[in-house]
Structure formats: C-alpha cells, structure tokens
Design an enzyme around this catalytic site. Structure first.
Site, PDB file in Angstrom:
ATOM      1  N   CYS B  54       0.949  -1.139   0.081  1.00  0.00           N
ATOM      2  CA  CYS B  54      -0.068   0.006   0.060  1.00  0.00           C
ATOM      3  C   CYS B  54       0.955   1.433  -0.011  1.00  0.00           C
ATOM      4  CB  CYS B  54      -0.736   0.058   1.286  1.00  0.00           C
ATOM      5  SG  CYS B  54      -2.259   1.137   1.283  1.00  0.00           S
ATOM      6  N   CYS B 131      -7.804   2.621   3.310  1.00  0.00           N
ATOM      7  CA  CYS B 131      -6.828   3.257   3.883  1.00  0.00           C
ATOM      8  C   CYS B 131      -7.098   3.819   5.589  1.00  0.00           C
ATOM      9  CB  CYS B 131      -6.749   4.717   3.312  1.00  0.00           C
ATOM     10  SG  CYS B 131      -6.468   4.658   1.339  1.00  0.00           S
TER      11      CYS B 131
END
Lengths: 405, 322
Positions: B54, B131
């Site tokens: 990520c 996120c």
C-alpha cells in the site's frame, strides 16, 4: 444522490489563503483551449452549422473551413497529400482503430500474429492489445530501461518473422520522456514491420515531422495542445489501409463514419498551427520555467526527478519527494489552488500504482511519492514562483507528519 | 453501472469536511518521548504498522497509566494519503481516555463513522475505506506491545474483508441462508468486497489468505452435495483407486450390511470390482453361511446390498453375485 454531498471540500479553500488565482500545472491531462482557437470554433455553432456532407448552401459554406483545417493538420505533422489524416473523436479512438484494425486486416487470417508494444503506453493501447491477446494474438510489452527509455535495439531484438506491428508512443505522459522514434522507425522499416506511434504527448512539445521520421500510423488529440476535447486525428501513411472502427456513412472517405465534428476539426487545425508556431517558445520559455521549478524542488533533500532533463518534453517534471505520499502532496497543492497530478496508488480508483512507474522501477517508493507537474505556454513565471513556495511548505508539513522521513 | 457511476473520477468530493479538516490540521500528530511519559506518570508505547503493498506506514505513540491501563495521551505519524492521515488522527483521539483493552476494540468502521459529517453519508469513498484499516491494525500492535503478547493472539480470526470487517463465518452463513450464487450478491448482503476489492479474488491490491470467490465455490459445492448427495458421491467414488474403492465397500459392508445378514446367520464377502459400461461399477460378492443357497438372496438380499452400497458410495454400483 449522495455523490456530490461532500462537494464543499473542494469549494476552493485556497481563496482563504489569499491567493486568488488558480494555477494549472496538469497540462499532460488536458489543456486550456487557446482563446484564438475558441474564436475559430464559435461560428460553427449558431451560424455555419451545416453538415459538410450536405449538397446545399449550408453544406457548401462549411467545407472550405474543413479543407483549410486539413491543410493545417497535414502541414502540422508533415504528412504528404497522398497520406490520410482521419478526423475522429480522440487518440483513444485512433489507437483502438489501429490496433483492432490490424487484427481484422492481417492478424486474424495470417501467420503474422505478433504485436510489439511497451509497458509505457497509455491504457488505450495496452488494453486494446490485451483484448487482442484474448483472440489469439501474441503481444510483447517491452520494459523500459533505468532511464525510462525503450531503445531501437530492444525493438529489433523483439521482432520475429511473425511480428506485424510495433506500437511505441512518441513521448510518455507521466514522465515526459521522449522515445527514440526515429531510430525505432528505421528498425521497423528495415525489418518490414509496420510502426504506430501515439503522439498525444509530443505534438506542441517536440517537432513531429513525418517527412523526417517515417511512421505508418500516428495518433493525436486536440485537447492536449490547446484545442477542444472530443476531437483527434489518425494519420495513415499512403497506400496503407485500416478497416473502420465505426461503420456507417461515407465520411472521412469511408474510414470513419459519423457526422464530422466541424467546429472541433476547424479548432484542431488552428490549434496545431499555433502549437507548432509556439514550439520555439515551448522549448525556450516553458522549458526555462519547468527547469526553474525543477531546480527549486531539487534544493530540498531527498528529492529525485525521473528522466534525464534533455530526454524529456520541455513542459513535464515528474518528481519523487521522499517521505511525502503523492496524494497528500497534491491535496496540499490543491488546497492552495494548484493543480498537479500523481501516479500514487492511493489516488487511483483501483488503489494501484501507475504501471509506468512500476515499469521504470527506479525506486520502490516512487510509485507512492510521485508528483507530476506539467506546464504549458500559458504558465507564467509568477505561477511557478507561487508553486515553488507552496510546494516547499507542503513538503515541510508532510515530512513533519511522516513516519518515513 | 448506473447513472451515478458513469462519469467517475470522484474521490475528494466524497471526503467529508471532517476528513478534510483533519488532513489539513491533524490534532494529534507528532512524537511522544520517555520524558513526556515521565511527566504524565505513564508508560510509553510506540507501535509501527505498515503495508508494503500500500505504501502507507503509521506509527502510534501512547502514554498509558499502568495502574488503570488508561491511555492518557496518543499521537501518531503517518506516511500516507489524506484518508490515512485523517483516519489515524481520529483513531488516536478515540484512544485517549480509554483503557488499552477498550482501545483494542476500536475498529476502522467506528473511525470512519466518527469522521462522518452526516449520519447516513460515508466519510470517504468506498475504495478509500482500505486506507483506514491500518489505523485499526496499529492499535492491535500497540496493545500487543503493552501487554507483551504476540499480536496473533489479538487478531480476530478469519476476517475475510478487512475494510468492512466481515468474517468467514458471516460470509458462509450469508451464502447458506440466502442461497447466494454470485460475489455481487455476497457483497450486497454482507458488504464484504465492497471497498478495496482485494478480498474478492487473487490479483487485487493486497494479497489475502482467503478470497471470496474460493469461499463461494466451496460453500456452493457443499450446498450442492447436501441437496444431491448421490450425484456428488458417485463422482467422488469413481475417482478412487480400486484399492480405495475396495476399502470403502468393505467398510459399508461392515457397518451396514454384515450386521443385518448376521442376524439371520448369513455373511458376505467382496470378491472383485469390475468397471462396466457407462460408468457402471460391478461389485462382485459371494454369500456365506445361511445366505448361501437361500432362495431370497438373488432378489431380496441382493437388492438390499446394492441399495445400501448405492446410497453410501455411488449410484452406479451394481451388485453381481458370484
């Protein structure tokens, strides 16, 4: 409808910061229509709105303007009169026409079943090739070297006796890196393979002259060089043929059916003329401002720019700022009225990093820290000065927040 | 696809004002040190969490009162996008005043809820839910450090979708109860797979241990088997080696057939297995004891043996008396 309920977020908070003007540094995404271009379009909406395929006076009166636009486009890319430039809706359409057309004309029925392209291409080329793979076509996606380049040797080494088409972009949208199309074209000619080039990011930034560089198919889009959106061009070299993507009427000599976008075509002709007339300015003034921004950002520690300066289009700067995530950076710029873009995974709908940056692979962090500034001939020195100030502040703030800096 | 999905590109428009505010001015960012901990009379805990794929990393600082286990102060640092920064800032704030055990129960869904401007409008667009997951994971990490236990003991078992926190059990139940046949149906019923989509199938944003497509295939197969046991059994039995088929038949004979025959003083032996046409499996048997020469063995007993074998092993089995 909840989609727009949070719109207030972007109600231009930058006005509170006292900077009253917006600064647009995302010209590789799209550009402002040059007011002179807009003026050329205007009569074709409410006055000269005839269909150019009509026999009557309404058709008659628009045709000279289309012929003039064709002159501007042919001379704009150095096409010969015997070549074709098909007016279409955008470069995505042009690229699909070439790649799918190759399948129907050649790949489908012969032993030539191989296309060579690159990992740098725009999704419209990449996905068209993927589509053909599902129909039995073999595709080689060349990986760039550490400089982000595809060399003529890479192309040569990938060509086999089954290769029908090479498709390599003229300049890359993310990094601005200019590819050696002239050398690649020599290899293709020597090996008897057709060459297609997506020149969307090249026109108006570097000289595209098909008298000097022989390519068989070339695509471009008006809105990347201060023309309107929704109009583009596909160059087909003399003697070559592609089946139409859109079937129907006789427009564009049967190559592309659909009523011609008269205002768009006239505008694109004007836009390419202005773009070529501005090439010197682009390579002197725009380059100077780009370099000024680049030098200023490089004064911060741990900042790296992708691609050698002399190998890039004069307007583009792709910068990796260590410790600063790309979306955060463009968020902070946006808060101050400055538009830039990022290839960061976090800013895309799929959460995937730009495949181009992954392909260059210079730095693992690059995929997350990259910010692209792309200038135009409308960018002013004051705008660059403001951008430098805002960007430096953003870098400072985000690095304070950051775990990895 | 529908009217609202066709234009696309919307990301920042869908952030709530609270997300935007915390991105612009996070309240709880910064570092805490041992001397801060001493001043507040607590213990300093520093936890790091980061997802390589990520590109986001987060560091959480706690000062915990060791007598009450209450978190007196919490701050963070983050390399991440706006959503990650805003979610982590909110998460740090939510830790303050709670005990470590209470904090460990904070989920990314609660954080997202706290960031909403309006009760019924999500604070971030679907793909950005992902996120906020790290903000949740770093609390677990800090708790394990404070408790001095391995983090795996704190992890909830079998979470398939991290973004929406949907467990394996929930998905399996949803498929069974509602007779779901597609991934989209599972998403509609459970929200699993609605956000970053990594958990749907391999090849997504993040590598997962278990994917919804596999769960769906397995549970559907189980449902089919339960509804139609014979067909599935037949297919499986036919795939066995002859030795395994032999053993399987022997065990059915032992369990279901021999005890019944023994009541009448009879017995049965398996002699051979021969493939017949169209997938038929001929099971050669020999009667023993009182069954031998009994007039009923051709019709009644053979039918009983054959049906028992068919029910338990394969409907293609035919009994042949040697």
């Amino acid at each position: 409808m909840t989609v727009y309920s949070n719109c207030h977020v972007i109600t231009f908070n930058y006005r509170q910061s006292g900077i009253m003007e917006r600064i647009y540094l995302d010209n590789n995404a799209t550009t402002i229509v040059d007011p002179a271009v807009r003026d050329t379009m205007e009569p074709f909406y409410c006055h000269m709105y005839g269909n150019p395929n009509s026999l009557h006076l309404f058709g008659i009166e628009v045709r000279p303007y289309l012929h003039q636009a064709m002159e501007q486009l042919y001379s704009g890319i150095g096409a010969s009169d015997a070549d074709d430039i098909i007016i279409n809706s955008c470069a995505t359409e042009g690229n699909n026409t070439v790649i799918l057309g190759f399948y129907f004309n050649l790949l489908k029925d012969t032993r030539k079943k191989h296309i060579i392209t690159t990992q740098l291409e725009h999704p419209c080329v990449r996905e068209s090739c993927r589509f053909l793979e599902r129909h039995g076509v073999k595709v080689t996606y060349l990986a760039p070297d550490r400089d982000g380049l595809i060399t003529a040797k890479m192309v040569k080494d990938a060509i086999t006796d089954q290769t029908a088409l090479v498709s390599v972009m003229w300049a890359n949208n993310e990094t601005g890196i200019i590819l050696p199309i002239e050398e690649i074209s020599k290899v293709c000619k020597e090996q008897g393979v057709y060459l297609h080039s997506d020149a969307v990011q090249a026109i108006g930034k570097v000289k595209v002259d098909l008298q000097k560089v022989r390519v068989d198919f070339l695509t471009f889009s008006a809105h990347k060089f201060h023309g309107p959106k929704g109009v583009g061009g596909l160059y087909i070299r003399d003697g070559l043929n592609l089946p139409p993507l859109l079937h129907g009427g006789e427009q564009m000599g049967g190559h592309r059916a659909g009523t011609v976008n008269v205002a768009g075509t006239v505008a694109m002709g004007k836009a390419i003329e202005l773009a070529n007339a501005s090439l010197d300015f682009e390579n002197r003034e725009v380059r100077r401002l780009r370099d000024k921004l680049e030098d200023a950002l490089l004064k911060n520690a741990d900042v790296l720019v992708v691609g050698k300066r002399e190998l890039r289009t004069p307007n583009t700067l792709y910068v990796s700022i260590r410790g600063v995530e790309g979306e955060s950076m463009i968020w902070d710029l946006n808060q101050n009225g400055i538009a830039a873009s990022t290839g960061s995974a976090c800013a895309s709908e799929s959460l995937e990093a730009s495949p181009i940056l992954t392909a260059i692979g210079a730095d693992r962090e690059l995929a997350h820290t990259g910010v692209r500034f792309s200038l135009s001939r409308f960018t002013t020195e004051k705008e660059i000065d403001i951008t430098i100030e805002v960007a430096n502040k953003a870098i400072e703030r985000l690095r304070q927040l950051s775990t990895s800096y | 696809m529908a009217k609202s999905d066709l234009i696309g590109g919307e990301l920042w428009e869908q952030y709530s004002q609270r997300v935007a505010d915390r991105m612009n001015n996070p309240r709880n960012f910064g570092e805490l040190t041992e001397s801060d901990a001493q001043k507040l009379g607590g213990r300093l805990v520093i936890a790091d969490e980061g997802a390589e794929s990520c590109g986001d990393t987060v560091r959480l600082f706690w000062i915990v009162d060791e007598k009450t286990n209450i978190i007196k102060k919490a701050t963070f640092k983050s390399f991440g996008c706006g959503t990650a920064i805003a979610a982590t800032d909110m998460m740090a704030e939510m830790c303050i005043g709670r005990t470590v055990d209470e904090a460990a129960k904070i989920t990314n869904l609660e954080v997202e809820h706290a960031l909403r401007d309006q009760e019924d409008v999500a604070a971030v667009p679907p793909q950005k839910m992902h996120c906020s997951v790290m903000a949740y994971e770093v609390i677990k990490r800090a708790t394990s450090i404070y408790r001095n236990v391995d983090i795996s003991t704190l992890a909830e078992t079998d979470i398939v979708c991290e973004c929406a926190r949907v467990s394996l059990q929930t998905i399996e139940d949803a498929i069974r109860i509602n007779d779901l046949k597609t991934v989209q149906e599972i998403t509609d019923y459970t929200k699993a797979g609605a956000f970053c989509k990594s958990c749907i199938q391999p090849g997504g944003h993040e590598k997962r241990d278990i994917y919804i497509v596999d769960i769906l295939a397995r549970v559907r197969a189980e449902i089919e088997r339960e509804r139609n046991p014979h067909r599935t059994l037949s297919a499986e039995f036919a795939k066995l080696s002859v030795i395994k088929q032999f053993k399987a038949i022997e065990s059915v004979l032992d369990e279901h057939i021999r005890p019944v025959l023994a009541r009448d003083g009879g017995g049965i032996e398996l002699e051979d297995i021969q493939p017949g046409e169209n997938g038929i499996i001929n099971v050669h048997i020999r009667y023993q004891g009182s069954c031998k020469g009994c007039a009923g063995n051709v019709a009644g007993t053979l039918s009983f043996v054959e049906q028992t074998l068919q029910k338990n092993l394969s409907e293609n089995i035919r009994g042949v008396v040697v």
